[in-house]
Design a protein around this motif. Structure first.
Motif, PDB file in Angstrom:
ATOM      1  N   GLY A  73       0.813  -1.211   0.000  1.00 16.06           N
ATOM      2  CA  GLY A  73       0.000   0.000   0.000  1.00 16.06           C
ATOM      3  C   GLY A  73       0.842   1.255   0.000  1.00 16.06           C
ATOM      4  O   GLY A  73       0.550   2.221  -0.711  1.00 16.06           O
ATOM      5  N   LEU A  74       1.891   1.270   0.799  1.00 18.23           N
ATOM      6  CA  LEU A  74       2.782   2.424   0.847  1.00 18.23           C
ATOM      7  C   LEU A  74       3.495   2.607  -0.486  1.00 18.23           C
ATOM      8  O   LEU A  74       3.622   3.730  -0.988  1.00 18.23           O
ATOM      9  N   TYR A  75       3.939   1.508  -1.058  1.00 12.97           N
ATOM     10  CA  TYR A  75       4.607   1.588  -2.374  1.00 12.97           C
ATOM     11  C   TYR A  75       3.666   2.212  -3.408  1.00 12.97           C
ATOM     12  O   TYR A  75       4.054   3.114  -4.164  1.00 12.97           O
ATOM     13  N   SER A  76       2.430   1.763  -3.437  1.00 16.79           N
ATOM     14  CA  SER A  76       1.469   2.272  -4.409  1.00 16.79           C
ATOM     15  C   SER A  76       1.217   3.760  -4.209  1.00 16.79           C
ATOM     16  O   SER A  76       1.136   4.532  -5.180  1.00 16.79           O
ATOM     17  N   TRP A  77       1.105   4.183  -2.943  1.00 10.08           N
ATOM     18  CA  TRP A  77       0.868   5.599  -2.642  1.00 10.08           C
ATOM     19  C   TRP A  77       2.045   6.459  -3.090  1.00 10.08           C
ATOM     20  O   TRP A  77       1.871   7.503  -3.723  1.00 10.08           O
ATOM     21  N   LEU A  78       3.265   6.015  -2.784  1.00 11.86           N
ATOM     22  CA  LEU A  78       4.453   6.766  -3.196  1.00 11.86           C
ATOM     23  C   LEU A  78       4.576   6.812  -4.716  1.00 11.86           C
ATOM     24  O   LEU A  78       4.899   7.857  -5.296  1.00 11.86           O
ATOM     25  N   LYS A  79       4.304   5.697  -5.367  1.00 14.59           N
ATOM     26  CA  LYS A  79       4.420   5.634  -6.817  1.00 14.59           C
ATOM     27  C   LYS A  79       3.373   6.507  -7.494  1.00 14.59           C
ATOM     28  O   LYS A  79       3.647   7.182  -8.497  1.00 14.59           O
ATOM     29  N   TYR A  87       1.679   9.249  -6.176  1.00 11.62           N
ATOM     30  CA  TYR A  87       1.662  10.680  -5.867  1.00 11.62           C
ATOM     31  C   TYR A  87       3.043  11.315  -5.752  1.00 11.62           C
ATOM     32  O   TYR A  87       3.264  12.415  -6.248  1.00 11.62           O
ATOM     33  N   TRP A  88       3.945  10.664  -5.073  1.00  6.67           N
ATOM     34  CA  TRP A  88       5.226  11.287  -4.779  1.00  6.67           C
ATOM     35  C   TRP A  88       6.268  11.065  -5.878  1.00  6.67           C
ATOM     36  O   TRP A  88       6.966  12.002  -6.252  1.00  6.67           O
ATOM     37  N   LEU A  89       6.367   9.856  -6.354  1.00 10.73           N
ATOM     38  CA  LEU A  89       7.491   9.510  -7.232  1.00 10.73           C
ATOM     39  C   LEU A  89       7.017   8.718  -8.450  1.00 10.73           C
ATOM     40  O   LEU A  89       7.458   7.594  -8.701  1.00 10.73           O
ATOM     41  N   PRO A  90       6.110   9.289  -9.245  1.00 15.20           N
ATOM     42  CA  PRO A  90       5.569   8.530 -10.373  1.00 15.20           C
ATOM     43  C   PRO A  90       6.609   8.157 -11.428  1.00 15.20           C
ATOM     44  O   PRO A  90       6.420   7.183 -12.164  1.00 15.20           O
ATOM     45  N   ASN A  91       7.699   8.902 -11.508  1.00 15.66           N
ATOM     46  CA  ASN A  91       8.720   8.635 -12.525  1.00 15.66           C
ATOM     47  C   ASN A  91       9.932   7.896 -11.983  1.00 15.66           C
ATOM     48  O   ASN A  91      10.869   7.604 -12.733  1.00 15.66           O
ATOM     49  N   ALA A  92       9.936   7.576 -10.705  1.00 13.70           N
ATOM     50  CA  ALA A  92      11.061   6.854 -10.108  1.00 13.70           C
ATOM     51  C   ALA A  92      10.966   5.369 -10.431  1.00 13.70           C
ATOM     52  O   ALA A  92       9.890   4.836 -10.724  1.00 13.70           O
ATOM     53  N   THR A  93      12.100   4.711 -10.365  1.00 11.69           N
ATOM     54  CA  THR A  93      12.118   3.278 -10.609  1.00 11.69           C
ATOM     55  C   THR A  93      11.648   2.520  -9.370  1.00 11.69           C
ATOM     56  O   THR A  93      11.592   3.066  -8.260  1.00 11.69           O
ATOM     57  N   GLU A  94      11.326   1.268  -9.573  1.00  9.81           N
ATOM     58  CA  GLU A  94      10.892   0.435  -8.458  1.00  9.81           C
ATOM     59  C   GLU A  94      11.970   0.358  -7.385  1.00  9.81           C
ATOM     60  O   GLU A  94      11.683   0.455  -6.187  1.00  9.81           O
ATOM     61  N   SER A  95      13.219   0.203  -7.807  1.00  6.73           N
ATOM     62  CA  SER A  95      14.302   0.089  -6.829  1.00  6.73           C
ATOM     63  C   SER A  95      14.499   1.399  -6.068  1.00  6.73           C
ATOM     64  O   SER A  95      14.824   1.389  -4.874  1.00  6.73           O
ATOM     65  N   GLN A  96      14.302   2.543  -6.724  1.00  6.28           N
ATOM     66  CA  GLN A  96      14.436   3.829  -6.032  1.00  6.28           C
ATOM     67  C   GLN A  96      13.355   4.001  -4.970  1.00  6.28           C
ATOM     68  O   GLN A  96      13.627   4.477  -3.870  1.00  6.28           O
ATOM     69  N   ILE A  97      12.127   3.614  -5.296  1.00  4.90           N
ATOM     70  CA  ILE A  97      11.041   3.737  -4.329  1.00  4.90           C
ATOM     71  C   ILE A  97      11.256   2.780  -3.161  1.00  4.90           C
ATOM     72  O   ILE A  97      11.055   3.146  -1.991  1.00  4.90           O
ATOM     73  N   GLU A  98      11.691   1.590  -3.458  1.00  4.42           N
ATOM     74  CA  GLU A  98      11.959   0.633  -2.380  1.00  4.42           C
ATOM     75  C   GLU A  98      13.094   1.121  -1.491  1.00  4.42           C
ATOM     76  O   GLU A  98      13.059   0.933  -0.266  1.00  4.42           O
ATOM     77  N   ALA A  99      14.100   1.749  -2.099  1.00  6.37           N
ATOM     78  CA  ALA A  99      15.200   2.303  -1.300  1.00  6.37           C
ATOM     79  C   ALA A  99      14.703   3.433  -0.407  1.00  6.37           C
ATOM     80  O   ALA A  99      15.128   3.566   0.748  1.00  6.37           O
ATOM     81  N   ALA A 100      13.793   4.247  -0.929  1.00 10.63           N
ATOM     82  CA  ALA A 100      13.224   5.327  -0.124  1.00 10.63           C
ATOM     83  C   ALA A 100      12.443   4.762   1.051  1.00 10.63           C
ATOM     84  O   ALA A 100      12.532   5.272   2.182  1.00 10.63           O
ATOM     85  N   MET A 101      11.690   3.720   0.810  1.00 12.66           N
ATOM     86  CA  MET A 101      10.919   3.098   1.886  1.00 12.66           C
ATOM     87  C   MET A 101      11.830   2.515   2.951  1.00 12.66           C
ATOM     88  O   MET A 101      11.533   2.579   4.152  1.00 12.66           O
ATOM     89  N   ALA A 102      12.955   1.973   2.518  1.00 15.94           N
ATOM     90  CA  ALA A 102      13.892   1.369   3.475  1.00 15.94           C
ATOM     91  C   ALA A 102      14.504   2.408   4.405  1.00 15.94           C
ATOM     92  O   ALA A 102      14.943   2.072   5.514  1.00 15.94           O
ATOM     93  N   LEU A 103      14.538   3.666   3.973  1.00 14.99           N
ATOM     94  CA  LEU A 103      15.081   4.725   4.824  1.00 14.99           C
ATOM     95  C   LEU A 103      14.176   5.021   6.013  1.00 14.99           C
ATOM     96  O   LEU A 103      14.608   5.630   6.993  1.00 14.99           O
ATOM     97  N   TYR A 104      12.920   4.613   5.916  1.00 14.85           N
ATOM     98  CA  TYR A 104      11.941   4.845   6.979  1.00 14.85           C
ATOM     99  C   TYR A 104      11.356   3.501   7.401  1.00 14.85           C
ATOM    100  O   TYR A 104      10.374   3.029   6.830  1.00 14.85           O
TER     101      TYR A 104
END
Length: 557
Positions: free
Chosen positions: A385-391, A393-410
């Motif tokens: 759910g968090l991945y979908s929300w970030l993808k 609204y926040w980071l629609p053009n980021a790669t899957e690995s970038q979003i997962e890395a962002a999630m890992a920071l929190y």
């Protein structure tokens, strides 16, 4: 018992600040003050210790053909008038704070207070709203040459008004500390009226109208403030939230050239944020065009200028607001338009397009909590759910690995989330505290640190962190609580007025506030309890903030 006490105190304090904020100054039995503006005599209000002039127009009304146009200066004042009541707010977007069923009763009470406050900010309003207010010590004369504090209100670029707070407490405190000053507040257009964004807007050169309104108000101050006893060479621009972001953007525009409009800046919960090109707002512009019947027009922008006010407002109120699901990914906000902002604000910082002036900046500890109540349906413990929300609204053009890395920071552990340092308390959902930590860092804490890291070696800077009201359930030291410390005569007000006078916040109040440097990132930290102030270091969540900042630099919102 402690939570109830903290809640009661916060309710009383916020309530007191609002009561002090909205009415005109108390009238006393002495002559009404007057001031000469061009050929006009302007009559104000005599308060107990101050003189105020309220609702003075500083621009031509932005109505009719001037809707969605750059603010136009007034030719001159030729007819005398009274300035004894605030002018109307600029049109306000309909906003309500969510009340999820999982909230404890104590938090519901706090949010009810906030909702009532927001409701009180929305009326009366009018498109004819570009007015300015001045509050001066009663003894000020045109020869006084007092420093000036120019307040820019917050409200998520969707709501807000110059009458939300009265400057009387600020002016009185400055006089008490023997650093007398003048307080000025101005209206500026918000929501779509101030921040319409699209290719059509860019081509017409009419982006960021709210910021342009502020700039014109600052030029008005230069022309007229000496008549009220102010020194136009000693203006400090100051704001909170969207107002603080606005202050930072006033520092970045025009290649960092202030044009002599201000000499210092004070920012509460707002810094240069990672916003992209003005065309990022195209979907919202197109929505307004479709909803108002302008889709078939050859010139949709000109068509919008002629739409009935109620029709346009109805369409605006259907667009996302700051407490909707997408939260801090705002529909209406400043964007790089090629005129006022020639690039993403953080890119402008990297390019050195920053005014060379002293500044103060800081945040509340739990900036993201209030804005994360709308995301409580993100409950997936598997992160989907968090991945979908970030993808989305926040980071629609980021790669899957970038979003997962962002999630890992929190991390998902509630003990790591916001409100910080509350262990596993207030984990309303598996993701609430995590999202609150992310949003607070991405829009507030991270941009503040980025700004300081790049500017503290070039100019005098001070930074603060407010951890007061930490016991407020669910929200902690939430966004906006630091305003209580200013407008209710708290110790931050002392630092503020001294900074406006001496370009240094220090004096006899509290403790010595050292400057912020990269090697010694000092934070004046405001605390609850017996020790209200201490100096801490801006070294928390370093990896997380750096990672998120780098990502939003690549993919600005």
């Amino acid at each position: 018992m402690i939570l109830h006490l903290a809640l009661s105190v916060l309710s009383i304090v916020i309530g007191a600040s609002l009561v002090a904020a909205t009415p005109t100054p108390v009238v006393v039995n002495r002559a009404s003050p007057t001031v000469q503006l061009d050929n006009a005599t302007v009559t104000g209000v005599a308060g107990q210790t101050t003189n105020s002039w309220l609702g003075i127009p500083f621009a031509q009304p932005p109505v009719g053909s001037l809707r969605f146009q750059l603010p136009q200066p007034l030719p001159s004042y030729n007819a005398s008038f009274s300035a004894t009541a605030y002018g109307p707010s600029c049109p306000q977007q309909a906003i309500s704070v969510p009340l999820p069923s999982v909230l404890p009763a104590e938090a519901v009470s706090v949010i009810d207070n906030l909702t009532n406050w927001i409701s009180g900010l929305t009326t009366p309003s009018s498109e004819d709203c570009l007015t300015i207010n001045i509050c001066a010590p009663a003894h000020a004369t045109p020869d006084s040459k007092l420093p000036v504090l120019a307040w820019i209100y917050g409200g998520g670029f969707e709501i807000g008004s110059s009458d939300t707070y009265s400057g009387t407490t600020i002016v009185d405190r400055a006089v008490e500390l023997d650093v007398p000053a003048i307080y000025v507040s101005m209206n500026y257009r918000v929501t779509a009226f101030g921040f319409l964004a699209s290719k059509e807007v860019q081509d017409a050169g009419v982006g960021n109208l709210g910021l342009q309104d502020q700039r014109l108000a600052l030029k008005w101050i230069q022309q007229y403030i000496s008549n009220f006893g102010g020194d136009p060479t000693k203006v400090t621009i100051w704001g909170e939230s969207a107002g603080a972001i606005s202050v930072s953007l006033q520092m970045l525009t025009n290649g960092g050239n202030t044009e002599g409009l201000f000499r210092a800046a004070f920012m509460q919960s707002g810094s240069p944020i990672p916003v992209g090109d003005i065309t990022h707002g195209q979907p919202y512009y197109d929505f307004l065009v479709n909803e108002t019947g302008c889709a078939s027009s050859d010139d949709t922008l000109e068509c919008l200028r002629g739409v009935e006010y109620e029709t346009l407002m109805d369409a605006i109120n259907q667009t996302p607001n700051i407490f909707d699901y997408q939260s801090l990914i705002l529909a209406w906000l400043p964007r790089a338009d090629g005129v006022f902002l020639t690039d993403d604000p953080q890119q402008l910082v990297l390019q050195g397009s920053v005014a060379d002036i002293p500044f103060v900046t800081g945040d509340c500890d739990d900036e993201g909590t209030l804005f994360s109540l709308s995301t409580l349906n993100i409950t997936n413990s598997d992160d989907s759910g968090l991945y979908s929300w970030l993808k989305t609204y926040w980071l629609p053009n980021a790669t899957e690995s970038q979003i997962e890395a962002a999630m890992a920071l929190y991390p998902p552990d509630p003990a790591d989330g916001s409100p910080f340092n509350t262990s596993d308390l207030y984990a309303l959902t598996p993701e609430y505290k995590r999202i609150a930590a992310f949003q607070g860092d991405a829009i507030f804490q991270g941009p503040r640190r980025f700004f300081l890291e790049h500017q503290s070696s070039k100019q005098s800077t001070w930074a603060f962190l407010s951890k007061r009201f930490k016991s407020v359930p669910v929200l902690g030291s939430f966004h906006g609580t630091d305003t209580v410390n200013v407008y209710n005569g708290g110790d931050m007000a002392d630092y503020l007025v001294r900074f406006a006078t001496n370009l240094d916040p220090n004096g006899d109040t509290g403790i010595e506030w050292p400057q912020y440097t990269v090697n010694s990132p000092n934070l004046l930290t405001f605390l609850d309890g017996l020790v209200p102030l201490e100096i801490t270091q801006d070294t928390y969540r370093v990896e997380a903030m750096e990672g998120i900042t780098n990502l939003t630099l690549e993919y600005p919102i």
